[in-house]
Every structure is written in structure tokens, then in C-alpha cells.
Write a protein that holds these residues in place. Structure first.
Motif, PDB file in Angstrom:
ATOM      1  N   PHE A 215     -12.211  25.456 -18.194  1.00  0.00           N
ATOM      2  CA  PHE A 215     -11.329  24.525 -18.749  1.00  0.00           C
ATOM      3  C   PHE A 215     -11.825  23.161 -18.417  1.00  0.00           C
ATOM      4  N   VAL A 216     -11.817  22.421 -19.578  1.00  0.00           N
ATOM      5  CA  VAL A 216     -11.903  20.941 -19.403  1.00  0.00           C
ATOM      6  C   VAL A 216     -10.953  20.177 -20.229  1.00  0.00           C
ATOM      7  N   ASN A 217     -10.425  18.915 -19.620  1.00  0.00           N
ATOM      8  CA  ASN A 217      -9.630  18.037 -20.314  1.00  0.00           C
ATOM      9  C   ASN A 217      -9.950  17.414 -21.227  1.00  0.00           C
ATOM     10  N   VAL A 218      -9.568  17.703 -22.279  1.00  0.00           N
ATOM     11  CA  VAL A 218     -10.091  16.699 -23.460  1.00  0.00           C
ATOM     12  C   VAL A 218      -8.702  16.159 -24.186  1.00  0.00           C
ATOM     13  N   ASP A 219      -8.716  14.659 -23.899  1.00  0.00           N
ATOM     14  CA  ASP A 219      -7.716  14.076 -24.596  1.00  0.00           C
ATOM     15  C   ASP A 219      -6.211  14.509 -23.962  1.00  0.00           C
ATOM     16  N   GLY A 220      -6.037  14.988 -22.759  1.00  0.00           N
ATOM     17  CA  GLY A 220      -4.999  15.715 -22.342  1.00  0.00           C
ATOM     18  C   GLY A 220      -4.819  16.986 -22.432  1.00  0.00           C
TER      19      GLY A 220
END
Length: 248
Positions: A215-220
Motif C-alpha cells: 500500500f502507498v499513500n496517494v493524497d490521503g
């Protein structure tokens, strides 16, 4: 893509610190919801659409003969077109794809039109829901065309990393974590019950459960970047014997 943000807490949970903790992105309940939403169309078993896998080793393959046709005119082209020339049907590679296409015709997934010197195939409206050519999670090298009849269904989160900083391909820092989860295959679609289609299928990674999602954080929002096992895996043919062998 539909994703579930880290802040999916209910109003009551927002009041209590315990509720806030339970709604953290790495809470197993939140991870499982994310997995099920984002992997809702992550296909598992698929029929190569108009092309032959050429088995090479341990079930791995490369793309061989293909009936796929890309028209020069780009104005509202069909989702997929296949053309088979009658004069080529003595070729085992052509015959393999032809037989699969005709079985897909029988079960209502493609339509066939006679054309000078051969046949033209295209997808039915019913087939569009099963058409797959994406490689969003790096599990379909080359973006090959398939009609897929089962998907993976996440069942349980086993463990996760804490959120930490990694670098993306451009060297920029990103928030990320990995989570291992168990999954099962969904029931197969009714059109894929024939022995010919099942034997002429491909299994897309992940091949085995459990597996790992990054998982990566993309704009929240916590977005799945890839799904993989502990080692890199490639798609596998279900039965290498049904496809024309590698010619040396």
C-alpha cells in the motif's frame, strides 16, 4: 479506482481514542476492506483471447500466434477484434486459437462473421464484463487480452508492516506499508464450465495464498501498488500440453 481512505471511522469512534486506533490504515479490518474493494476485479483464472501462450518452463509462457487485429481507423473501434484466415487453419498454432474462439462462440462470449478468406470475431456485450487487459498490479506482463472467469477474494489479514517512508521510482519519498493476506478464488463464471476452456486457461499471479500487498499513500488514500508473493511470479498455463509446443 475506488479506495478506502484511512479515516473511515464512524462518528462514535471519533470520540474515543480506541476508536481512532481501530480506524488506523494498518488496522486489519481497514486493510481487509481496502483489499476487497480494490481487488474486486483482480482476476485469477483467464482464457487467452485469440492468442496462444507458448509454454517454456514450469508453466511459464510467452505470447505466440495471435488473431488479434488492430484497425487503422481509431474512431470508436471495437474493444477487441480477432481475424482467422481459412488458409492458415492447418497450422497448429492457428488451430489452437481458432478452437478456443469457437468454444467462446458456443458459450456466447464472442460473435463470428464470415469474411472473404476467413472469419472475424468480436466480443458480445456479455463478454465485456469479463474482458481484462490491465496490468495494474504488475501481474499481466505485456497487458495481454483475456476473458477471465474467476477472481481472488481476500479472506484474512495475517500481518502488516508499520507505515514507513520509501522512495518511489522517481526517488521521491512516499508513505508505504505491506500486508500479508489469505485469499480464495471466487466461484467460476457459468460460461467457463467447459473442459476445453478450463484446460486452455492461464492463472494470473498471485498463484498461491497467502500473498502480500504493498500500500502507498496517494493524497490521503491507501492505494494498492502491487500484489506479489515473497518471490516474483509470472502467469502460468493450466495445462501446457494443450498448446502447441515451443519450436526450436
Amino acid at each position: 479506482m475506488t479506495v478506502i481512505a484511512g479515516s473511515v471511522c464512524t462518528g462514535a469512534a471519533l470520540i474515543a481514542l480506541a476508536g481512532l486506533t481501530a480506524c488506523a490504515p494498518t488496522d486489519h479490518g481497514v486493510i481487509l476492506k481496502n483489499l476487497r474493494v480494490q481487488l474486486a476485479q483482480q482476476y485469477h483464472e483467464c482464457v487467452p483471447l485469440g492468442w496462444d501462450p507458448v509454454p517454456v518452463f514450469a508453466g511459464a509462457f510467452y505470447r505466440g500466434y495471435s488473431t488479434e487485429y488492430v484497425p487503422d481507423v481509431k474512431w470508436l473501434p471495437a474493444q477487441w477484434i480477432g481475424i482467422v484466415h481459412s488458409q492458415d487453419l492447418r497450422n497448429p498454432d492457428v488451430r489452437a486459437s481458432y478452437d478456443v474462439l469457437n468454444e467462446l462462440l458456443r458459450v456466447g462470449m464472442v460473435e463470428r462473421n464470415v469474411m472473404p478468406g476467413g472469419f472475424r470475431y468480436h466480443l458480445t456485450m456479455r463478454a465485456l464484463d469479463y474482458y481484462f487487459e490491465r496490468t495494474q498490479y504488475r501481474n499481466n506482463p505485456g497487458g495481454e487480452s483475456y476473458l477471465c472467469y474467476s477472481a481472488i477474494v481476500p479472506q484474512r489479514v495475517l500481518w502488516n508492516q508499520p507505515i514507513h517512508i520509501e522512495k518511489d521510482r522517481d526517488g521521491q519519498p512516499i508513505q508505504a506499508f505491506r500486508a500479508a493476506f489469505e485469499w480464495r478464488a471466487s466461484p467460476i463464471a457459468d460460461w467457463a464450465s467447459s473442459a476445453l476452456l478450463r484446460s486452455h486457461s492461464v492463472i494470473l499471479p498471485p498463484l498461491e495464498s497467502p500473498t502480500i500487498a504493498k500500500f502507498v499513500n496517494v493524497d490521503g488514500d491507501w492505494v494498492i501498488q502491487n500484489v506479489s508473493a515473497s518471490i516474483a511470479t509470472l502467469p502460468r498455463v493450466t495445462d501446457a500440453a494443450v498448446w502447441p509446443p515451443l519450436r526450436r
